[in-house]
Scaffold this active site. Structure first.
Site, PDB file in Angstrom:
ATOM      1  N   ASP A 186     -40.679  -3.863  28.536  1.00 48.90           N
ATOM      2  CA  ASP A 186     -40.022  -4.480  29.686  1.00 48.90           C
ATOM      3  C   ASP A 186     -39.647  -5.941  29.481  1.00 48.90           C
ATOM      4  OD1 ASP A 186     -39.906  -2.309  31.336  1.00 48.90           O
ATOM      5  OD2 ASP A 186     -41.979  -2.545  31.995  1.00 48.90           O
TER       6      ASP A 186
ATOM      7  N   HIS B 186     -46.716  -1.586  36.088  1.00 45.41           N
ATOM      8  CA  HIS B 186     -46.172  -0.436  35.338  1.00 45.41           C
ATOM      9  C   HIS B 186     -44.659  -0.633  35.255  1.00 45.41           C
ATOM     10  CE1 HIS B 186     -45.889   3.458  33.661  1.00 45.41           C
ATOM     11  NE2 HIS B 186     -46.141   4.236  34.699  1.00 45.41           N
TER      12      HIS B 186
ATOM     13  N   HIS C  23     -50.333  -4.567  26.922  1.00 42.63           N
ATOM     14  CA  HIS C  23     -50.230  -3.128  27.120  1.00 42.63           C
ATOM     15  C   HIS C  23     -51.605  -2.522  26.946  1.00 42.63           C
ATOM     16  CE1 HIS C  23     -48.780   0.985  26.751  1.00 42.63           C
ATOM     17  NE2 HIS C  23     -47.681   0.546  27.317  1.00 42.63           N
TER      18      HIS C  23
HETATM   19  N1  ACO Z   1     -50.542 -12.226  30.787  1.00 45.86           N
HETATM   20  C1  ACO Z   1     -51.692 -12.933  30.706  1.00 45.86           C
HETATM   21  N2  ACO Z   1     -52.900 -12.389  30.457  1.00 45.86           N
HETATM   22  C2  ACO Z   1     -52.938 -11.064  30.293  1.00 45.86           C
HETATM   23  C3  ACO Z   1     -51.779 -10.253  30.352  1.00 45.86           C
HETATM   24  C4  ACO Z   1     -50.550 -10.896  30.609  1.00 45.86           C
HETATM   25  N3  ACO Z   1     -49.411 -10.199  30.674  1.00 45.86           N
HETATM   26  N4  ACO Z   1     -52.130  -8.979  30.162  1.00 45.86           N
HETATM   27  C5  ACO Z   1     -53.452  -8.960  29.972  1.00 45.86           C
HETATM   28  N5  ACO Z   1     -53.953 -10.229  30.048  1.00 45.86           N
HETATM   29  C6  ACO Z   1     -55.337 -10.660  29.858  1.00 45.86           C
HETATM   30  C7  ACO Z   1     -56.202 -10.315  31.056  1.00 45.86           C
HETATM   31  O1  ACO Z   1     -56.225 -11.373  31.987  1.00 45.86           O
HETATM   32  C8  ACO Z   1     -57.534 -10.063  30.397  1.00 45.86           C
HETATM   33  O2  ACO Z   1     -58.101 -11.322  30.081  1.00 45.86           O
HETATM   34  P1  ACO Z   1     -59.703 -11.517  30.183  1.00 45.86           P
HETATM   35  O3  ACO Z   1     -60.280 -10.620  29.134  1.00 45.86           O
HETATM   36  O4  ACO Z   1     -59.902 -12.970  29.934  1.00 45.86           O
HETATM   37  O5  ACO Z   1     -60.072 -11.104  31.588  1.00 45.86           O
HETATM   38  C9  ACO Z   1     -57.170  -9.395  29.078  1.00 45.86           C
HETATM   39  O6  ACO Z   1     -55.848  -9.863  28.772  1.00 45.86           O
HETATM   40  C10 ACO Z   1     -57.140  -7.869  29.143  1.00 45.86           C
HETATM   41  O7  ACO Z   1     -56.305  -7.495  30.235  1.00 45.86           O
HETATM   42  P2  ACO Z   1     -56.495  -6.190  31.098  1.00 45.86           P
HETATM   43  O8  ACO Z   1     -55.886  -6.396  32.442  1.00 45.86           O
HETATM   44  O9  ACO Z   1     -57.934  -5.759  31.045  1.00 45.86           O
HETATM   45  O10 ACO Z   1     -55.661  -5.163  30.256  1.00 45.86           O
HETATM   46  P3  ACO Z   1     -55.158  -3.763  30.750  1.00 45.86           P
HETATM   47  O11 ACO Z   1     -55.091  -2.895  29.572  1.00 45.86           O
HETATM   48  O12 ACO Z   1     -55.945  -3.292  31.921  1.00 45.86           O
HETATM   49  O13 ACO Z   1     -53.692  -4.091  31.313  1.00 45.86           O
HETATM   50  C11 ACO Z   1     -51.382  -4.366  31.498  1.00 45.86           C
HETATM   51  C12 ACO Z   1     -52.527  -3.751  30.676  1.00 45.86           C
HETATM   52  C13 ACO Z   1     -51.497  -3.892  32.958  1.00 45.86           C
HETATM   53  C14 ACO Z   1     -50.049  -3.859  30.960  1.00 45.86           C
HETATM   54  C15 ACO Z   1     -51.478  -5.912  31.420  1.00 45.86           C
HETATM   55  O14 ACO Z   1     -51.350  -6.322  30.089  1.00 45.86           O
HETATM   56  C16 ACO Z   1     -50.456  -6.603  32.309  1.00 45.86           C
HETATM   57  O15 ACO Z   1     -50.708  -6.810  33.493  1.00 45.86           O
HETATM   58  N6  ACO Z   1     -49.246  -6.969  31.738  1.00 45.86           N
HETATM   59  C17 ACO Z   1     -48.218  -7.564  32.539  1.00 45.86           C
HETATM   60  C18 ACO Z   1     -47.477  -6.502  33.320  1.00 45.86           C
HETATM   61  C19 ACO Z   1     -46.586  -5.689  32.421  1.00 45.86           C
HETATM   62  O16 ACO Z   1     -45.833  -6.192  31.601  1.00 45.86           O
HETATM   63  N7  ACO Z   1     -46.656  -4.350  32.613  1.00 45.86           N
HETATM   64  C20 ACO Z   1     -45.818  -3.417  31.883  1.00 45.86           C
HETATM   65  C21 ACO Z   1     -46.649  -2.561  30.986  1.00 45.86           C
HETATM   66  S1  ACO Z   1     -45.625  -1.525  30.040  1.00 45.86           S
HETATM   67  C22 ACO Z   1     -45.134  -0.330  31.116  1.00 45.86           C
HETATM   68  O17 ACO Z   1     -45.819   0.094  32.004  1.00 45.86           O
HETATM   69  C23 ACO Z   1     -43.817   0.146  30.940  1.00 45.86           C
END
Ligand code: ACO
Length: 428
Positions: free
Chosen positions: A362, A267, A306
């Site tokens: 971010d 987050h 996201h």
């Molecule tokens: N890098 C690589 N792969 C990713 C990323 C990433 N940043 N984000 C998602 N994925 C992949 C997952 O591994 C998953 O792959 P799969 O289907 O093969 O298993 C798929 O994309 C879906 O990901 P989820 O984790 O199910 O997506 P979710 O909606 O739960 O997560 C989140 C969203 C937490 C923001 C995620 O994209 C992430 O971890 N991003 C990196 C952290 C980040 O930048 N957070 C800031 C968010 S914005 C904020 O809060 C201000």
């Protein structure tokens, strides 16, 4: 066409008509659907609440497919360009853009409440030698409530408004105190005659007893970043705010909980994680190997992806523009090239394209903070300061909503059925 959903329960062959409103059905209506001697009826299983609306809100609108973000109906692009954080804070809290007089009186309220109680400084002495500022901020928000016992009276709109002003006004000072104490420095209390963002920079950077004038470009950039971070509807920390607030805890306790939720790297902690990631990548030639390691599941590309945005986060676009303006003053952050190369490769790569992963707010914000000379561990704190406004606007909305009840989800119990207690001597 009736706005209803007909469900046939194949266990009983009974059909049920459930009303549809705003593309949702009421989960409570499902409880009418029962089979056998089931006492509670049908529910939904939705870990992480990915497809469950937990409230109705008039504050922030997001269309994740189109990359749209609006506060109270106003596009984020217009607010970032034409308004100020104080104006946006009023808009989020009160529902309308302020008149001149309203803005003046809001600024006065924030100014008059900007100095935290003196004893709160001692909170930082009870923490570790060099506490992470987010940990310190969580403690400070919780402690702040002890100075205002009237805050327990969450049923009074008047009392609530006073606490809202105090929390929003004092967040910058608490954040700056946390940063300075980590560096082993004495605190610099708020000054007169500076803007909300300017005052924060002053408290963070000034040497006691000397003059410090924030650079107008950096001050304005920080103000816009505050606008962009002020609210984002039902994310993890806002849900924490609403959830804790639904027990009628005072807003200081709820803001401390929301701050804790924001701390996590998935987050608000992502901006810090992005910077650390860029430092780890280190140089342009290492970018392809890093992308491969992400695709192999060895880590995430922080600042990408996201839950809601499945296209470019509109805030990221604005942050990228601000970065250019800031770098003209501070000089180019050498990590920018690495970030741009990561973005360039990721946006063409099947792995990211298929999963619709784009830069979020971010991805570039940390580069700006670093160029401004703000320590990396303060980045999430910089998110928390303006987000107090969104949290409190959502909290106020929740308390005014006649449908509000204490948050209490169901579970799907998968543990053991009833068992007889076994005496210690008889256990294997
Ligand atoms: N890098 C690589 N792969 C990713 C990323 C990433 N940043 N984000 C998602 N994925 C992949 C997952 O591994 C998953 O792959 P799969 O289907 O093969 O298993 C798929 O994309 C879906 O990901 P989820 O984790 O199910 O997506 P979710 O909606 O739960 O997560 C989140 C969203 C937490 C923001 C995620 O994209 C992430 O971890 N991003 C990196 C952290 C980040 O930048 N957070 C800031 C968010 S914005 C904020 O809060 C201000």
């Amino acid at each position: 066409m009736p706005d209803t959903l007909t469900i046939t329960d194949n266990r009983t062959a009974k059909a049920y008509d459930l009303p549809i409103q705003a593309d949702t059905i009421r989960s409570a209506d499902l409880a009418r659907i029962k089979a056998g001697d089931d006492p509670v009826g049908l529910g939904t299983y939705d870990p992480a609440l990915v497809n469950t609306a937990a409230c109705r809100s008039k504050i922030t609108y997001i269309d994740g497919d189109k990359g749209i973000l609006r506060y109270r109906g106003y596009p984020i692009e217009q607010l970032a360009e034409q308004s100020s954080f104080m104006e946006v804070a009023w808009l989020l809290l009160e529902g309308e853009l302020p008149t001149d007089a309203q803005l003046d009186s809001f600024k006065t309220a924030i100014h008059d409440n900007r100095v935290p109680p003196a004893r709160i400084e001692r909170i930082f002495d009870g923490l570790a030698e060099d506490p992470h500022p987010m940990g310190a901020l969580i403690a400070a928000f919780g402690a702040l409530g002890t100075f205002y016992p009237e805050a327990h009276n969450v049923g009074s709109a008047e009392v609530r408004r006073r606490q809202i002003h105090r929390i929003v006004a004092q967040a910058p000072a608490l954040a700056a105190y946390a940063a300075r104490r980590r560096r082993g420095e004495s605190v610099v209390p708020p000054a007169e005659g500076l803007s909300f963002a300017g005052n924060f920079l002053y408290m963070l950077k000034a040497t006691p007893g000397t003059r410090y004038t924030p650079h107008p470009v950096l001050e304005r950039a920080l103000d816009i970043l505050f606008v962009l971070h002020a609210d984002h509807e039902q994310n993890c920390s806002t849900f924490a705010m609403r959830s804790v607030g639904s027990s009628l805890a005072d807003p200081y306790a709820s803001v401390a909980a929301a701050t804790a939720a924001l701390y996590g790297p998935l987050h608000g902690g992502a901006n810090e994680a992005v910077l650390r990631m860029l430092h780890t990548v280190g140089s342009l030639d290492k970018v392809p190997a890093f992308i491969t390691s992400v695709k192999n599941g060895e880590g995430r590309l922080m600042g990408f992806g996201h839950r809601v945005y499945k296209s470019y986060d509109p805030r990221a676009r604005i942050v990228k523009q601000i970065a250019e303006e800031v770098f003209e003053v501070t000089g180019r952050n050498p990590l920018l090239e690495i970030a741009q190369e990561l973005e360039r490769i990721a946006l063409q790569d099947d792995y990211f394209v298929k999963r619709r992963l784009y830069p979020n707010v971010d991805f570039y914000s940390g580069l700006i903070y670093e160029a401004m000379g703000i320590p990396v561990d303060m980045f999430t704190v910089l998110f928390a300061i303006p987000r107090t406004v969104g949290w409190l606007a959502q909290w106020e909305e929740m308390l005014r909503d006649p449908e509000t009840k204490i948050t209490r989800p169901r579970q799907v119990y998968e543990g053991a059925a009833v068992r007889e207690y076994v005496a210690m001597a008889a256990r294997a």
